[in-house]
Scaffold this active site. Structure first.
Site, PDB file in Angstrom:
ATOM      1  N   THR A  72     -17.881  18.391 -45.714  1.00  0.00           N
ATOM      2  CA  THR A  72     -16.970  18.915 -46.726  1.00  0.00           C
ATOM      3  C   THR A  72     -17.712  19.790 -47.732  1.00  0.00           C
ATOM      4  O   THR A  72     -17.242  20.856 -48.114  1.00  0.00           O
ATOM      5  CB  THR A  72     -16.264  17.766 -47.465  1.00  0.00           C
ATOM      6  OG1 THR A  72     -15.521  17.001 -46.511  1.00  0.00           O
ATOM      7  CG2 THR A  72     -15.316  18.297 -48.530  1.00  0.00           C
ATOM      8  N   LEU A 156     -11.046  11.832 -51.951  1.00  0.00           N
ATOM      9  CA  LEU A 156     -11.953  10.691 -52.079  1.00  0.00           C
ATOM     10  C   LEU A 156     -11.719   9.953 -53.388  1.00  0.00           C
ATOM     11  O   LEU A 156     -11.707   8.719 -53.423  1.00  0.00           O
ATOM     12  CB  LEU A 156     -13.401  11.162 -51.972  1.00  0.00           C
ATOM     13  CG  LEU A 156     -13.765  11.839 -50.649  1.00  0.00           C
ATOM     14  CD1 LEU A 156     -15.236  12.210 -50.632  1.00  0.00           C
ATOM     15  CD2 LEU A 156     -13.424  10.943 -49.464  1.00  0.00           C
ATOM     16  N   THR A 230     -21.583   8.977 -54.972  1.00  0.00           N
ATOM     17  CA  THR A 230     -21.570   9.191 -53.520  1.00  0.00           C
ATOM     18  C   THR A 230     -21.249  10.650 -53.206  1.00  0.00           C
ATOM     19  O   THR A 230     -20.871  10.970 -52.082  1.00  0.00           O
ATOM     20  CB  THR A 230     -20.521   8.284 -52.850  1.00  0.00           C
ATOM     21  OG1 THR A 230     -19.242   8.515 -53.457  1.00  0.00           O
ATOM     22  CG2 THR A 230     -20.891   6.816 -52.993  1.00  0.00           C
ATOM     23  N   ALA A 231     -21.414  11.533 -54.204  1.00  0.00           N
ATOM     24  CA  ALA A 231     -21.019  12.934 -54.045  1.00  0.00           C
ATOM     25  C   ALA A 231     -22.232  13.815 -53.770  1.00  0.00           C
ATOM     26  O   ALA A 231     -22.557  14.104 -52.619  1.00  0.00           O
ATOM     27  CB  ALA A 231     -20.265  13.400 -55.289  1.00  0.00           C
ATOM     28  N   ARG A 232     -22.926  14.247 -54.819  1.00  0.00           N
ATOM     29  CA  ARG A 232     -24.111  15.082 -54.692  1.00  0.00           C
ATOM     30  C   ARG A 232     -25.134  14.650 -55.739  1.00  0.00           C
ATOM     31  O   ARG A 232     -24.788  14.380 -56.886  1.00  0.00           O
ATOM     32  CB  ARG A 232     -23.763  16.570 -54.883  1.00  0.00           C
ATOM     33  CG  ARG A 232     -22.998  17.200 -53.723  1.00  0.00           C
ATOM     34  CD  ARG A 232     -23.883  17.318 -52.486  1.00  0.00           C
ATOM     35  NE  ARG A 232     -23.207  17.962 -51.367  1.00  0.00           N
ATOM     36  CZ  ARG A 232     -22.559  17.324 -50.411  1.00  0.00           C
ATOM     37  NH1 ARG A 232     -22.463  15.993 -50.461  1.00  0.00           N
ATOM     38  NH2 ARG A 232     -22.006  17.982 -49.410  1.00  0.00           N
ATOM     39  N   ASP A 256     -25.802   7.091 -53.373  1.00  0.00           N
ATOM     40  CA  ASP A 256     -25.949   7.365 -51.943  1.00  0.00           C
ATOM     41  C   ASP A 256     -26.546   8.749 -51.717  1.00  0.00           C
ATOM     42  O   ASP A 256     -26.712   9.168 -50.583  1.00  0.00           O
ATOM     43  CB  ASP A 256     -24.573   7.265 -51.252  1.00  0.00           C
ATOM     44  CG  ASP A 256     -24.654   7.400 -49.742  1.00  0.00           C
ATOM     45  OD1 ASP A 256     -25.432   6.643 -49.124  1.00  0.00           O
ATOM     46  OD2 ASP A 256     -23.965   8.281 -49.182  1.00  0.00           O
ATOM     47  N   GLU A 261     -32.859  16.002 -50.134  1.00  0.00           N
ATOM     48  CA  GLU A 261     -32.691  15.049 -49.037  1.00  0.00           C
ATOM     49  C   GLU A 261     -33.220  15.649 -47.735  1.00  0.00           C
ATOM     50  O   GLU A 261     -32.822  16.765 -47.387  1.00  0.00           O
ATOM     51  CB  GLU A 261     -31.213  14.680 -48.884  1.00  0.00           C
ATOM     52  CG  GLU A 261     -30.641  13.972 -50.101  1.00  0.00           C
ATOM     53  CD  GLU A 261     -29.144  13.739 -50.028  1.00  0.00           C
ATOM     54  OE1 GLU A 261     -28.603  13.040 -50.876  1.00  0.00           O
ATOM     55  OE2 GLU A 261     -28.495  14.301 -49.093  1.00  0.00           O
ATOM     56  N   HIS A 284     -27.621   8.463 -48.055  1.00  0.00           N
ATOM     57  CA  HIS A 284     -26.530   9.410 -47.769  1.00  0.00           C
ATOM     58  C   HIS A 284     -25.756   8.993 -46.512  1.00  0.00           C
ATOM     59  O   HIS A 284     -25.551   9.780 -45.574  1.00  0.00           O
ATOM     60  CB  HIS A 284     -27.069  10.834 -47.604  1.00  0.00           C
ATOM     61  CG  HIS A 284     -26.029  11.871 -47.904  1.00  0.00           C
ATOM     62  ND1 HIS A 284     -26.306  13.050 -48.561  1.00  0.00           N
ATOM     63  CD2 HIS A 284     -24.689  11.914 -47.647  1.00  0.00           C
ATOM     64  CE1 HIS A 284     -25.201  13.774 -48.685  1.00  0.00           C
ATOM     65  NE2 HIS A 284     -24.215  13.084 -48.126  1.00  0.00           N
ATOM     66  N   VAL A 285     -25.286   7.755 -46.512  1.00  0.00           N
ATOM     67  CA  VAL A 285     -24.562   7.230 -45.355  1.00  0.00           C
ATOM     68  C   VAL A 285     -23.123   6.829 -45.677  1.00  0.00           C
ATOM     69  O   VAL A 285     -22.410   6.306 -44.813  1.00  0.00           O
ATOM     70  CB  VAL A 285     -25.297   6.017 -44.743  1.00  0.00           C
ATOM     71  CG1 VAL A 285     -26.607   6.446 -44.106  1.00  0.00           C
ATOM     72  CG2 VAL A 285     -25.548   4.936 -45.798  1.00  0.00           C
ATOM     73  N   ALA A 286     -22.663   7.091 -46.908  1.00  0.00           N
ATOM     74  CA  ALA A 286     -21.309   6.670 -47.280  1.00  0.00           C
ATOM     75  C   ALA A 286     -20.245   7.270 -46.370  1.00  0.00           C
ATOM     76  O   ALA A 286     -19.205   6.663 -46.126  1.00  0.00           O
ATOM     77  CB  ALA A 286     -21.023   7.038 -48.736  1.00  0.00           C
ATOM     78  N   TRP A 287     -20.499   8.459 -45.861  1.00  0.00           N
ATOM     79  CA  TRP A 287     -19.535   9.204 -45.054  1.00  0.00           C
ATOM     80  C   TRP A 287     -19.549   8.793 -43.587  1.00  0.00           C
ATOM     81  O   TRP A 287     -18.670   9.208 -42.820  1.00  0.00           O
ATOM     82  CB  TRP A 287     -19.877  10.693 -45.120  1.00  0.00           C
ATOM     83  CG  TRP A 287     -21.221  10.995 -44.505  1.00  0.00           C
ATOM     84  CD1 TRP A 287     -22.443  10.829 -45.077  1.00  0.00           C
ATOM     85  CD2 TRP A 287     -21.471  11.468 -43.175  1.00  0.00           C
ATOM     86  NE1 TRP A 287     -23.443  11.170 -44.201  1.00  0.00           N
ATOM     87  CE2 TRP A 287     -22.877  11.566 -43.030  1.00  0.00           C
ATOM     88  CE3 TRP A 287     -20.645  11.821 -42.108  1.00  0.00           C
ATOM     89  CZ2 TRP A 287     -23.469  12.012 -41.845  1.00  0.00           C
ATOM     90  CZ3 TRP A 287     -21.246  12.255 -40.929  1.00  0.00           C
ATOM     91  CH2 TRP A 287     -22.643  12.352 -40.811  1.00  0.00           C
TER      92      TRP A 287
END
Length: 317
Positions: A72, A156, A230-232, A256, A261, A284-287
């Site tokens: 996204t 979200l 959990t965004a950026r 996250d 990264e 960075h695994v929330a998605w």
């Protein structure tokens, strides 16, 4: 015939169907930033996730007609450069409407109920030596009755709001920082910072949102407040947050994402913070639930097929 190059196939675990039109498909599990221009040479469609497509790289790709972002977020693609060339850019939307809100609440519950510290204390033998059937070394707070402040009211943010309502939380939606007017249903940014027990970020990263939460905002937060991101990573001044966590000026944080990264030298990676109990960091695994990744993969190819049919969808440029 379109030549499609997927630069980061290893960033997605899913069954990726091939587009239903004549094409040549090339994929790489991972691509170093220095190899992007070479690997995209001659490509008409590029699939990217997090690799940077700068104006300089785009200028050297005369055959490029479409950038299909397998995510996204789009701050890694120079949209102005694409617009100037007439290159279509499409992203994937709504695929994480369940998985990201669930991850937000996993972080929130772990922090508010002190899951990590209690687990570590049992592993260290604390329970086995207790004189009572339980002990109260780490104070627990219920979510019911607390105020959740959302910065970002898209799919979200709305998903997080639905879960918050189920937990009996009051939801507050914050206006843009520095906005002259406050929309119906929103509260001023500064009010949200002052009053929320939990702040959850769901904004895109751009010039207006970089360091949205900095030293001033952290100082204005309630001393027990939790910050969830959990965004950026760039939405938060990470150095300022590290200081606030060390000095216990806020209740805790669950992240996250980080600015860089994979991370190298980041203040939030300090061993004392990771062991402190008031900070949780996931990579960075929330998605990335299997269900969400399959939806993403299907929508990614839908976008490419729509472009090939002359009716681009989910356009950013």
């Amino acid at each position: 015939m379109h030549r499609i190059v997927h630069l980061e196939s290893g960033a997605l675990i899913a069954d990726i169907r091939r587009p239903a039109f004549a094409h040549q498909w090339t994929e790489y599990e991972a691509t170093a930033q220095a190899d992007i221009a070479t690997r995209l040479a001659g490509a008409s469609i590029a699939i990217v996730n997090k690799r940077l497509l700068t104006a300089e790289i785009i200028a050297g790709l005369p055959d490029l007609q479409m950038v299909a972002i397998a995510a996204t977020g789009y701050n890694n693609v120079d949209l102005d450069a694409c617009r100037a060339r007439g290159i279509v850019v499409s992203n994937v939307r709504g695929y994480a409407r369940e998985t990201v809100p669930e991850h937000v609440f996993a972080l929130l519950l772990a922090l508010s109920r002190q899951i990590g510290p209690y687990h570590q204390s049992v592993a260290a033998g604390r329970w086995q030596k207790s004189e009572q059937f339980c002990y109260f070394d780490y104070p627990i707070r219920d979510l019911a009755g607390q105020t959740l402040g959302l910065l970002g009211g898209g799919v979200l943010g709305q998903g997080v709001a639905r879960l918050a309502a189920a937990f009996g939380m009051r939801v507050m939606l914050g206006e843009h920082k520095g906005a002259a007017n406050v929309r119906d249903g929103y509260v001023p940014f500064e009010q949200l910072i002052r009053e929320a027990d939990v702040i959850s970020l769901h904004c895109p990263l751009n010039d207006a949102t970089r360091h949205l939460i900095g030293a001033a905002e952290l100082a204005a937060m309630r001393p027990h407040a939790l910050l969830i991101n959990t965004a950026r990573g760039g939405l938060v001044d990470e150095q300022a947050l590290a200081g606030a966590l060390r000095e216990r000026r806020i209740g805790g944080a669950g992240f996250d994402v980080l600015t860089e990264e994979p991370p190298t030298d980041n203040p939030l990676l300090a061993p004392d913070l990771l062991a402190a109990g008031n900070f949780i960091l996931t990579p960075h695994v929330a998605w990335s639930s299997r269900e969400a990744m399959q939806v993403l993969a299907d929508q990614l190819i839908d976008n490419i097929e729509a472009f090939s049919a002359g009716a681009p969808r989910n356009r950013l440029a």
